[in-house]
Design an enzyme around this catalytic site. Structure first.
Site, short mmCIF file in Angstrom:
data_model
loop_
_atom_site.label_atom_id
_atom_site.label_comp_id
_atom_site.label_asym_id
_atom_site.label_seq_id
_atom_site.Cartn_x
_atom_site.Cartn_y
_atom_site.Cartn_z
N SER A 52 42.98 49.07 35.41
CA SER A 52 43.18 48.41 35.85
C SER A 52 44.42 47.35 34.60
O SER A 52 43.60 45.91 34.89
CB SER A 52 44.28 48.02 37.28
OG SER A 52 44.67 49.39 38.10
N GLU A 100 44.91 41.46 35.32
CA GLU A 100 43.62 41.55 35.41
C GLU A 100 42.71 41.29 34.18
O GLU A 100 41.62 40.72 33.83
CB GLU A 100 43.45 42.85 36.03
CG GLU A 100 41.90 42.53 37.00
CD GLU A 100 41.88 43.71 38.46
OE1 GLU A 100 43.23 43.91 38.74
OE2 GLU A 100 41.05 44.97 38.41
N ARG A 137 40.30 40.19 43.42
CA ARG A 137 39.99 40.11 41.73
C ARG A 137 39.80 38.67 41.62
O ARG A 137 39.94 38.98 40.06
CB ARG A 137 41.28 41.22 41.18
CG ARG A 137 41.35 42.14 42.09
CD ARG A 137 40.32 43.52 41.58
NE ARG A 137 40.23 44.44 42.29
CZ ARG A 137 40.26 45.03 43.75
NH1 ARG A 137 39.02 44.12 45.14
NH2 ARG A 137 40.64 45.63 44.60
C1 LIG Z 1 37.80 53.39 34.74
C2 LIG Z 1 37.67 51.85 34.85
C3 LIG Z 1 37.74 52.04 36.61
C4 LIG Z 1 37.79 50.93 37.29
N1 LIG Z 1 38.04 50.57 38.73
C5 LIG Z 1 38.11 49.17 39.06
C6 LIG Z 1 38.01 48.96 40.42
O1 LIG Z 1 38.23 50.05 41.54
N2 LIG Z 1 37.88 47.56 40.76
C7 LIG Z 1 37.41 46.69 40.53
O2 LIG Z 1 37.49 45.49 41.06
N3 LIG Z 1 37.70 47.03 38.84
C8 LIG Z 1 37.67 48.17 38.43
N4 LIG Z 1 37.37 48.15 37.30
C9 LIG Z 1 37.21 46.84 35.96
C10 LIG Z 1 36.02 46.33 36.59
O3 LIG Z 1 35.17 47.94 36.39
C11 LIG Z 1 34.86 45.61 36.82
O4 LIG Z 1 36.06 44.25 36.93
C12 LIG Z 1 34.17 45.36 36.91
O5 LIG Z 1 33.73 44.22 38.05
C13 LIG Z 1 34.32 44.16 35.63
O6 LIG Z 1 32.34 44.27 35.36
P1 LIG Z 1 31.62 44.11 33.94
O7 LIG Z 1 30.84 43.41 34.21
O8 LIG Z 1 31.84 45.42 33.02
O9 LIG Z 1 32.97 42.88 33.30
P2 LIG Z 1 33.33 42.47 32.08
O10 LIG Z 1 34.18 43.15 31.69
O11 LIG Z 1 31.83 42.27 31.30
O12 LIG Z 1 33.01 41.24 31.94
C14 LIG Z 1 35.16 40.44 32.97
C15 LIG Z 1 34.98 39.20 33.36
O13 LIG Z 1 33.72 38.25 33.87
C16 LIG Z 1 32.38 37.97 33.13
N5 LIG Z 1 31.59 37.55 33.61
C17 LIG Z 1 31.07 39.28 33.17
N6 LIG Z 1 29.59 39.22 33.38
C18 LIG Z 1 29.68 37.80 34.41
C19 LIG Z 1 28.14 37.41 34.50
N7 LIG Z 1 26.69 37.60 34.81
N8 LIG Z 1 28.10 36.06 34.75
C20 LIG Z 1 29.29 35.21 34.61
N9 LIG Z 1 30.56 36.30 33.80
C21 LIG Z 1 30.65 37.43 34.07
C22 LIG Z 1 33.15 37.52 31.76
O14 LIG Z 1 32.97 36.52 31.08
C23 LIG Z 1 34.84 38.06 32.20
O15 LIG Z 1 35.17 37.33 32.13
C24 LIG Z 1 37.83 49.61 36.53
C25 LIG Z 1 37.32 49.54 34.94
C26 LIG Z 1 37.73 51.17 34.75
C27 LIG Z 1 37.04 50.40 32.75
#
Ligand SMILES: Cc1cc2nc3c(=O)[nH]c(=O)nc-3n(C[C@H](O)[C@H](O)[C@H](O)COP(=O)(O)OP(=O)(O)OC[C@H]3O[C@@H](n4cnc5c(N)ncnc54)[C@H](O)[C@@H]3O)c2cc1C
Length: 308
Positions: A225, A302, A175
């Site tokens: 999480s 996280e 992660r």
């Molecule tokens: C119900 C639920 C279930 C989930 N299950 C999982 C799971 O099973 N496994 C898991 O790993 N995660 C899980 N997550 C967490 C989350 O979905 C992941 O971490 C996801 O990959 C985050 O992507 P995002 O685009 O929403 O990032 P954001 O929330 O928008 O950003 C997260 C981080 O990434 C950075 N970021 C985002 N996009 C970019 C980019 N293009 N370039 C550089 N930096 C960037 C942001 O600055 C920030 O630091 C879950 C979340 C929820 C709500």
């Protein structure tokens, strides 16, 4: 906010038309918490990213890179800087690889690659957020991670260089990568998939989505999480779930204001309607303290807290 207006008015007209002022972050994050971001800059292509980044650096305005907002807690006071909202959504197939915009929904990408006859990503079905967010956080589940599939990525470095790099630049680990929180924007990525059995992959996809429905708050606002799982006790063993320790420490009964711990998963915080960032931070601190007290274990967040 006046600064934001001055800044917006000083932009070239073509950029002004794209930028939005005072956008509530509760509408851009899955936990649905957070006040207004002064400026929201959608990044549809590398040129946009370059221009917005140059603007932020030139005017010394803080900026934050946002994907799907599914791993972020925004503050009720909002964010006084500029949100680079990665919205690159191109998708091209070449043989067993796809070149995909980092702003694509990760789950949507999984569905679309299966539609192209390419398998591999189905293990991650149902993970919210974008491809870019998944890559910088090395999203994963059930023993696999997105990092396993990366061939190369197009990055915008904090010094304004556009650069294509291989997976070694990410330093993928649990992660986490070397790129998270460095100001580097992931714009697109090439992933290597397989021409596998699509029906079988679809079945797995549906199984995973159903499994998530029974274990995760898919219909309620959350950020996934809250804390990272713990390192394995022995090499080769599975990580210890933070949720198990949290449950044994009584987290499932905890709430603060409108934020509460999800009844089926002690490592997830849900917004029951109108939770504030203060509610969520207080609740997360109580959860962390309870595990520290009971087990002497220090949990690490996280979810990324976006300070105003
Ligand atoms: C119900 C639920 C279930 C989930 N299950 C999982 C799971 O099973 N496994 C898991 O790993 N995660 C899980 N997550 C967490 C989350 O979905 C992941 O971490 C996801 O990959 C985050 O992507 P995002 O685009 O929403 O990032 P954001 O929330 O928008 O950003 C997260 C981080 O990434 C950075 N970021 C985002 N996009 C970019 C980019 N293009 N370039 C550089 N930096 C960037 C942001 O600055 C920030 O630091 C879950 C979340 C929820 C709500």
């Amino acid at each position: 906010m006046d600064d934001a207006r001055t800044l917006l008015e000083s932009l070239p007209l073509d950029l002004q038309a794209q930028v939005q002022r005072s956008v509530p972050l509760n509408s851009l994050t899955t936990l649905q918490v957070g006040g207004p971001a002064a400026l929201l800059c959608p990044v549809f292509n590398p040129e946009h990213a370059l221009r917005f980044q140059a603007l932020a650096l030139d005017r010394q305005i803080p900026f934050f890179i946002l994907g799907g907002g599914s791993n972020v807690l925004a503050d009720d006071r909002g964010f006084r800087g500029l949100i680079l909202h990665v919205s690159t959504e191109n998708l091209d197939r070449k043989g067993d690889t796809v070149r995909a915009g980092a702003g694509l929904s990760f789950d949507g990408l999984i569905e679309r690659t299966l539609g192209l006859g390419l398998t591999g990503l189905e293990f991650a079905s149902g993970i919210p957020g974008t491809l870019g967010g998944a890559l910088v956080g090395n999203a994963g589940c059930y023993g696999h991670e997105i990092g396993e599939f990366l061939v190369e990525a197009l990055l915008l470095r904090p010094d304004g260089r556009l650069e294509t790099v291989g997976p070694e630049e990410f330093g993928f680990r649990y992660r986490e990568t070397d790129l998270r929180e460095t100001g580097t924007v992931v714009l697109e990525a090439v992933l290597r998939l397989q021409r596998g059995d699509v029906d079988q992959a679809m079945n797995l996809r549906h199984e995973r989505i159903l499994d998530r429905r029974t274990k995760h708050p898919v219909d309620q606002p959350s950020a996934g999480s809250w804390f990272r799982n713990l390192a394995a006790a022995e090499p080769g063993e599975r990580r210890q779930a933070a949720g198990v320790l949290l449950e044994q420490a009584g987290a499932k009964d905890m709430s603060e204001g409108k934020a509460r711990v999800f009844a089926k998963h002690a490592n997830m915080i849900i917004n029951t309607g109108g939770a504030t960032s203060a509610d969520v931070l207080k609740l997360a601190a109580r959860m962390k303290f309870a595990v520290q007290e009971k087990f002497g274990v220090h949990l690490v967040e996280e979810v990324r807290y976006l300070e105003p």
